[in-house]
Design a protein around this motif. Structure first.
Motif, mmCIF file in Angstrom:
data_model
loop_
_atom_site.group_PDB
_atom_site.id
_atom_site.type_symbol
_atom_site.label_atom_id
_atom_site.label_comp_id
_atom_site.label_asym_id
_atom_site.label_seq_id
_atom_site.Cartn_x
_atom_site.Cartn_y
_atom_site.Cartn_z
ATOM 1 N N ALA A 1 0.843 -1.197 0.000
ATOM 2 C CA ALA A 1 0.000 0.000 0.000
ATOM 3 C C ALA A 1 0.878 1.248 0.000
ATOM 4 O O ALA A 1 1.926 1.279 0.655
ATOM 5 N N PRO A 2 0.500 2.291 -0.740
ATOM 6 C CA PRO A 2 1.278 3.528 -0.745
ATOM 7 C C PRO A 2 1.223 4.202 0.613
ATOM 8 O O PRO A 2 0.304 3.955 1.405
ATOM 9 N N PRO A 3 2.194 5.044 0.915
ATOM 10 C CA PRO A 3 2.183 5.717 2.208
ATOM 11 C C PRO A 3 0.984 6.637 2.353
ATOM 12 O O PRO A 3 0.483 7.203 1.377
ATOM 13 N N ALA A 4 0.510 6.777 3.585
ATOM 14 C CA ALA A 4 -0.630 7.652 3.849
ATOM 15 C C ALA A 4 -0.237 9.104 3.604
ATOM 16 O O ALA A 4 0.885 9.518 3.870
ATOM 17 N N ARG A 5 -1.183 9.885 3.094
ATOM 18 C CA ARG A 5 -0.978 11.312 2.884
ATOM 19 C C ARG A 5 -1.987 12.069 3.732
ATOM 20 O O ARG A 5 -2.968 11.491 4.200
ATOM 21 N N PRO A 6 -1.785 13.362 3.922
ATOM 22 C CA PRO A 6 -2.741 14.118 4.742
ATOM 23 C C PRO A 6 -4.166 14.024 4.228
ATOM 24 O O PRO A 6 -5.112 14.049 5.007
ATOM 25 N N ALA A 7 -4.341 13.928 2.899
ATOM 26 C CA ALA A 7 -5.676 13.810 2.322
ATOM 27 C C ALA A 7 -5.564 13.075 1.002
ATOM 28 O O ALA A 7 -4.531 13.111 0.328
ATOM 29 N N VAL A 8 -6.640 12.402 0.646
ATOM 30 C CA VAL A 8 -6.735 11.739 -0.653
ATOM 31 C C VAL A 8 -7.672 12.568 -1.524
ATOM 32 O O VAL A 8 -8.793 12.884 -1.110
ATOM 33 N N ARG A 9 -7.217 12.921 -2.698
ATOM 34 C CA ARG A 9 -7.990 13.791 -3.585
ATOM 35 C C ARG A 9 -8.818 12.937 -4.543
ATOM 36 O O ARG A 9 -8.282 12.091 -5.264
ATOM 37 N N VAL A 10 -10.120 13.170 -4.538
ATOM 38 C CA VAL A 10 -11.063 12.374 -5.324
ATOM 39 C C VAL A 10 -11.816 13.286 -6.282
ATOM 40 O O VAL A 10 -12.330 14.331 -5.885
ATOM 41 N N PRO B 1 -15.367 -8.858 -1.249
ATOM 42 C CA PRO B 1 -15.659 -7.450 -1.545
ATOM 43 C C PRO B 1 -14.555 -6.820 -2.375
ATOM 44 O O PRO B 1 -13.391 -7.233 -2.318
ATOM 45 N N LEU B 2 -14.952 -5.828 -3.176
ATOM 46 C CA LEU B 2 -13.980 -5.094 -3.977
ATOM 47 C C LEU B 2 -13.455 -3.915 -3.159
ATOM 48 O O LEU B 2 -14.213 -3.009 -2.801
ATOM 49 N N LEU B 3 -12.164 -3.944 -2.888
ATOM 50 C CA LEU B 3 -11.498 -2.919 -2.096
ATOM 51 C C LEU B 3 -10.281 -2.417 -2.862
ATOM 52 O O LEU B 3 -9.625 -3.172 -3.582
ATOM 53 N N LEU B 4 -9.972 -1.143 -2.712
ATOM 54 C CA LEU B 4 -8.738 -0.618 -3.263
ATOM 55 C C LEU B 4 -8.151 0.394 -2.297
ATOM 56 O O LEU B 4 -8.881 1.141 -1.636
ATOM 57 N N ASP B 5 -6.832 0.372 -2.183
ATOM 58 C CA ASP B 5 -6.119 1.298 -1.315
ATOM 59 C C ASP B 5 -5.558 2.437 -2.157
ATOM 60 O O ASP B 5 -4.829 2.210 -3.127
ATOM 61 N N VAL B 6 -5.907 3.648 -1.786
ATOM 62 C CA VAL B 6 -5.445 4.843 -2.489
ATOM 63 C C VAL B 6 -4.981 5.850 -1.448
ATOM 64 O O VAL B 6 -5.765 6.264 -0.588
ATOM 65 N N GLY B 7 -3.729 6.218 -1.497
ATOM 66 C CA GLY B 7 -3.211 7.257 -0.615
ATOM 67 C C GLY B 7 -3.329 6.942 0.859
ATOM 68 O O GLY B 7 -3.430 7.847 1.688
ATOM 69 N N GLY B 8 -3.332 5.661 1.211
ATOM 70 C CA GLY B 8 -3.419 5.286 2.616
ATOM 71 C C GLY B 8 -4.823 5.104 3.131
ATOM 72 O O GLY B 8 -5.016 4.749 4.296
ATOM 73 N N LEU B 9 -5.851 5.317 2.309
ATOM 74 C CA LEU B 9 -7.229 5.049 2.680
ATOM 75 C C LEU B 9 -7.741 3.844 1.905
ATOM 76 O O LEU B 9 -7.337 3.620 0.758
ATOM 77 N N ARG B 10 -8.640 3.093 2.516
ATOM 78 C CA ARG B 10 -9.211 1.925 1.858
ATOM 79 C C ARG B 10 -10.626 2.248 1.401
ATOM 80 O O ARG B 10 -11.483 2.652 2.195
ATOM 81 N N PHE B 11 -10.855 2.066 0.101
ATOM 82 C CA PHE B 11 -12.126 2.345 -0.545
ATOM 83 C C PHE B 11 -12.830 1.022 -0.839
ATOM 84 O O PHE B 11 -12.221 0.089 -1.360
ATOM 85 N N GLY B 12 -14.125 0.951 -0.530
ATOM 86 C CA GLY B 12 -14.932 -0.223 -0.818
ATOM 87 C C GLY B 12 -16.049 0.134 -1.778
ATOM 88 O O GLY B 12 -16.620 1.228 -1.708
ATOM 89 N N VAL B 13 -16.383 -0.789 -2.687
ATOM 90 C CA VAL B 13 -17.240 -0.486 -3.831
ATOM 91 C C VAL B 13 -18.597 -1.184 -3.743
ATOM 92 O O VAL B 13 -18.681 -2.398 -3.521
#
Length: 275
Positions: free
Chosen positions: A5-14, A145-157
């Protein structure tokens, strides 16, 4: 999911891509390419597109709109994600087990262009006068479940009608999701826009999770995409017209909400698929 997983950032931009999707698959692909480029200019980490982003007919989407995972739509997503570095979640239609059925699906592609996984819609929209089961086959409820890690947060679909089933969202949260991503082509009608907004806010509050609910714009659908914080505050909301908007999801703020409101730790019931 694979890799570190990539390192966590202060915020993930969506970036929310509230597009008007037609029956013209080639035109839809051009619109998606433009949305990905817009997301890249905004330095977004993730672009979320609606349900049926590859092709849509408000009278009902069937197997005539199906494309394989190695077909033009998903191949384009992978190519453009690799070019821009923006991960993408998008609804599409896959071939079913028989030529008479399609599969309403959501794909997740990371910023390198790798296909992370596919969610096949479990709850078919046989409600409010619609009959998805006449044209589509449901996905297996026991599928991972479909999960993806982006910018240190885990997103579920999830997708569209699934929003009405709180156990679907809870299953993703049980698997570690901090953000619920819900591509939709939410059908228009009496009270439907109210239901869409209310349910998105409810899923955020009850799961102390951020919600990114992205609807189609255009004929027969409500649009009105929104980003909801884990405390239920709506931070971004579109109208019924096509639009592309970008916002940040603050992981530290999300963690703080879960600390103040530890309802997930207080649960006494689990979620399992029905036989």
């Amino acid at each position: 999911m694979s890799g570190t997983a990539p390192p966590a950032r202060p915020a993930v931009r969506v970036t929310i891509g509230q597009l008007a999707i037609s029956e013209d698959h080639a035109a839809n692909r051009l619109a998606v390419v433009d949305a990905l480029r817009t997301a890249a200019r905004a330095r977004a980490d993730l672009l979320v597109l609606p349900e049926y982003a590859s092709g849509f007919d408000p009278r009902g989407v069937g197997p005539e709109h199906a494309e394989a995972l190695d077909g033009p739509f998903v191949s384009m997503l992978r190519e453009q994600a690799a070019k821009t570095g923006v991960a993408v979640v998008a609804g599409t239609m896959l071939p079913g087990a028989s030529p008479a059925r399609g599969v309403n699906a959501v794909v997740a592609v990371d910023g390198s262009g790798a296909l992370l996984g596919v969610y096949r819609k479990v709850h078919l929209y046989d409600a409010f006068g619609h009959r998805e089961s006449d044209r589509l086959e449901a996905g297996p409820p026991e599928a991972p479940p479909l999960l993806l890690d982006v910018g240190g947060l885990r997103f579920g679909v999830l997708t569209c009608y699934d929003l009405r089933f709180p156990e679907s969202a809870r299953r993703l949260v049980d698997a570690g999701a901090q953000v619920l991503v819900i591509p939709a082509a939410w059908a228009a009608g009496e009270l439907k826009a109210l239901h869409w907004r209310t349910l998105a806010v409810a899923r955020a509050i009850e799961n102390t999770a951020a919600v990114v609910a992205v609807g189609q714009a255009g004929r027969g659908v409500v649009g009105r995409s929104l980003l909801v914080a884990p405390d239920g505050v709506v931070g971004l909301e579109l109208d019924d017209k096509p639009g592309i908007r970008t916002a940040d999801i603050d992981g530290a703020a999300l963690a703080a909400v879960r600390e103040r409101n530890p309802s997930l730790r207080h649960r006494r019931y689990g979620v399992v698929p029905l036989d």
